[in-house]
Design a protein around this motif. Structure first.
Motif, PDB file in Angstrom:
ATOM      1  N   ASP A  38       0.810  -1.219   0.000  1.00 40.47           N
ATOM      2  CA  ASP A  38       0.000   0.000   0.000  1.00 40.47           C
ATOM      3  C   ASP A  38       0.842   1.267   0.000  1.00 40.47           C
ATOM      4  O   ASP A  38       0.303   2.371  -0.026  1.00 40.47           O
ATOM      5  CB  ASP A  38      -0.923   0.010   1.221  1.00 40.47           C
ATOM      6  N   GLY A  39       2.177   1.125   0.060  1.00 43.66           N
ATOM      7  CA  GLY A  39       3.065   2.281   0.116  1.00 43.66           C
ATOM      8  C   GLY A  39       3.548   2.612   1.511  1.00 43.66           C
ATOM      9  O   GLY A  39       4.363   3.526   1.686  1.00 43.66           O
ATOM     10  N   SER A  40       3.076   1.902   2.508  1.00 45.40           N
ATOM     11  CA  SER A  40       3.560   2.090   3.876  1.00 45.40           C
ATOM     12  C   SER A  40       4.990   1.563   3.989  1.00 45.40           C
ATOM     13  O   SER A  40       5.409   0.675   3.243  1.00 45.40           O
ATOM     14  CB  SER A  40       2.665   1.355   4.878  1.00 45.40           C
ATOM     15  N   THR A  41       5.730   2.108   4.948  1.00 52.56           N
ATOM     16  CA  THR A  41       7.104   1.668   5.162  1.00 52.56           C
ATOM     17  C   THR A  41       7.264   1.166   6.590  1.00 52.56           C
ATOM     18  O   THR A  41       6.520   1.556   7.497  1.00 52.56           O
ATOM     19  CB  THR A  41       8.105   2.804   4.902  1.00 52.56           C
ATOM     20  N   ALA A  42       8.267   0.323   6.778  1.00 51.45           N
ATOM     21  CA  ALA A  42       8.460  -0.294   8.087  1.00 51.45           C
ATOM     22  C   ALA A  42       9.864  -0.860   8.189  1.00 51.45           C
ATOM     23  O   ALA A  42      10.592  -0.951   7.189  1.00 51.45           O
ATOM     24  CB  ALA A  42       7.428  -1.397   8.304  1.00 51.45           C
ATOM     25  N   ASP A  45       5.716   4.646   8.373  1.00 55.40           N
ATOM     26  CA  ASP A  45       4.680   5.490   7.778  1.00 55.40           C
ATOM     27  C   ASP A  45       3.477   4.637   7.408  1.00 55.40           C
ATOM     28  O   ASP A  45       3.631   3.567   6.811  1.00 55.40           O
ATOM     29  CB  ASP A  45       5.204   6.218   6.540  1.00 55.40           C
ATOM     30  N   ILE A  46       2.289   5.138   7.745  1.00 54.48           N
ATOM     31  CA  ILE A  46       1.042   4.421   7.479  1.00 54.48           C
ATOM     32  C   ILE A  46       0.316   5.047   6.293  1.00 54.48           C
ATOM     33  O   ILE A  46       0.076   6.248   6.272  1.00 54.48           O
ATOM     34  CB  ILE A  46       0.114   4.460   8.712  1.00 54.48           C
ATOM     35  N   LYS A  47      -0.044   4.200   5.317  1.00 54.20           N
ATOM     36  CA  LYS A  47      -0.897   4.635   4.210  1.00 54.20           C
ATOM     37  C   LYS A  47      -2.300   4.049   4.380  1.00 54.20           C
ATOM     38  O   LYS A  47      -3.267   4.766   4.584  1.00 54.20           O
ATOM     39  CB  LYS A  47      -0.288   4.200   2.867  1.00 54.20           C
ATOM     40  N   ASP A  48      -2.413   2.726   4.308  1.00 56.71           N
ATOM     41  CA  ASP A  48      -3.697   2.049   4.464  1.00 56.71           C
ATOM     42  C   ASP A  48      -3.553   1.001   5.566  1.00 56.71           C
ATOM     43  O   ASP A  48      -2.910  -0.035   5.367  1.00 56.71           O
ATOM     44  CB  ASP A  48      -4.113   1.391   3.148  1.00 56.71           C
ATOM     45  N   LEU A  49      -4.145   1.279   6.709  1.00 60.23           N
ATOM     46  CA  LEU A  49      -3.942   0.439   7.883  1.00 60.23           C
ATOM     47  C   LEU A  49      -4.423  -0.989   7.660  1.00 60.23           C
ATOM     48  O   LEU A  49      -3.762  -1.957   8.061  1.00 60.23           O
ATOM     49  CB  LEU A  49      -4.650   1.058   9.094  1.00 60.23           C
ATOM     50  N   HIS A  50      -5.568  -1.151   7.023  1.00 63.02           N
ATOM     51  CA  HIS A  50      -6.106  -2.493   6.808  1.00 63.02           C
ATOM     52  C   HIS A  50      -5.192  -3.308   5.893  1.00 63.02           C
ATOM     53  O   HIS A  50      -4.971  -4.503   6.128  1.00 63.02           O
ATOM     54  CB  HIS A  50      -7.519  -2.413   6.225  1.00 63.02           C
TER      55      HIS A  50
END
Length: 278
Positions: free
Chosen positions: A172-176, A189-194
């Motif tokens: 979803d484009g989030s990073t971790a 960074d959060i884009k789409d939590l689900h």
């Protein structure tokens, strides 16, 4: 005494200092980590005080982010305290950005109080455990796992270039950061939590966490989706080494007032990088 910025050419003096004041294997005792942390003036600087024998007796690091200079790695030999040494080091940092800090220890808090800094609401850390786990215990949740994430590897930007950390980019484009040695995924960074949750559990992570400032409105979504403040979970904040029942207690201070919309990102200061992630 001399006050100045440190450079990589000071490494021999610096490593003696870091070995003297920090635990064995602290990240700053590695030249590659120091160069990542303080070697580029775009991202951070180290300021040192030297005595008449050219020995480092005082040190302040600054991590640059969000338009602020975040004070980290501050230390002064006891016999020099109360003589204005730290003030001189902070003056060097102010030439870059206004000052702020997180994760201040007892000595730091006393110093910031005497300097009349503003103390904000402590940072908050949210945790979610994989709902497929039936036995929610520390030993079952915080243990090493094997994950296949080679195709997710992510090193875009200075924060993700940190030595020895495994950054990943989710669908979803989030990073971790992947911390599979203790079973977890640390969200940056959060884009789409689900979508984050769906992919993380499919990969095989046992838990995820996210740290931010109290006024981050993303925390509303986290709470709605079953994330809890870390002290309500079994996943401790300190993971290197693992410390059972040691949860997030991270102060947030600034020298000058900040915009009320300002949110502390995981990449600022050292609350999201040193000790708790490595």
């Amino acid at each position: 005494m001399k006050f100045r910025e440190a450079t990589i050419s000071d490494w021999e003096k610096l490593v003696v200092f870091y070995q003297r004041i920090y635990r064995k294997d602290h990240p700053l005792q590695k030249k590659t980590f120091w160069n990542w942390q303080f070697g580029n003036p775009k991202y951070g600087r180290a300021f040192i005080c030297l005595d008449i024998n050219d020995k480092i007796i005082g040190h302040v690091g600054a991590n640059f982010g969000g338009g602020l200079a975040w004070m980290i790695n501050g230390y002064l030999d006891a016999e020099y305290r109360g003589k204005g040494v730290m003030s001189n080091l902070y003056d060097l940092a102010r030439k870059y950005y206004p000052l702020a800090a997180t994760a201040a220890n007892e000595f730091g808090l006393a110093m910031y109080r005497s300097m009349r800094w503003l103390r904000h609401y402590d940072l908050v850390r949210y945790v979610k455990i994989n709902p497929a786990l039936e036995e929610i215990t520390f030993d079952n949740v915080c243990k090493s796992i094997e994950v296949s994430i080679e195709d997710l590897h992510y090193t875009n930007g200075h924060y993700f270039e940190q030595p020895n950390l495994n950054g990943i980019l989710l669908a979803d484009g989030s990073t971790a950061f992947s911390q599979e040695n203790v079973g977890g995924l640390r969200i940056v960074d959060i884009k789409d939590l689900h979508q984050i949750e769906t992919q993380a559990w499919q990969i095989g992570y046992k838990w995820m966490d996210y740290i931010t400032s109290w006024n981050d409105l993303k925390t509303k979504d986290l709470e709605k989706n079953g994330w809890v403040l870390d002290y309500k979970s079994v996943v401790p904040w300190r993971l290197n080494p693992l410390e059972i029942n040691y949860f997030c207690d991270i102060t947030f201070l600034s020298e000058e007032p900040l915009d009320r919309e300002f949110v502390v990102h995981r990449s600022y200061s050292d609350h999201g990088r040193i000790g708790s992630i490595i």
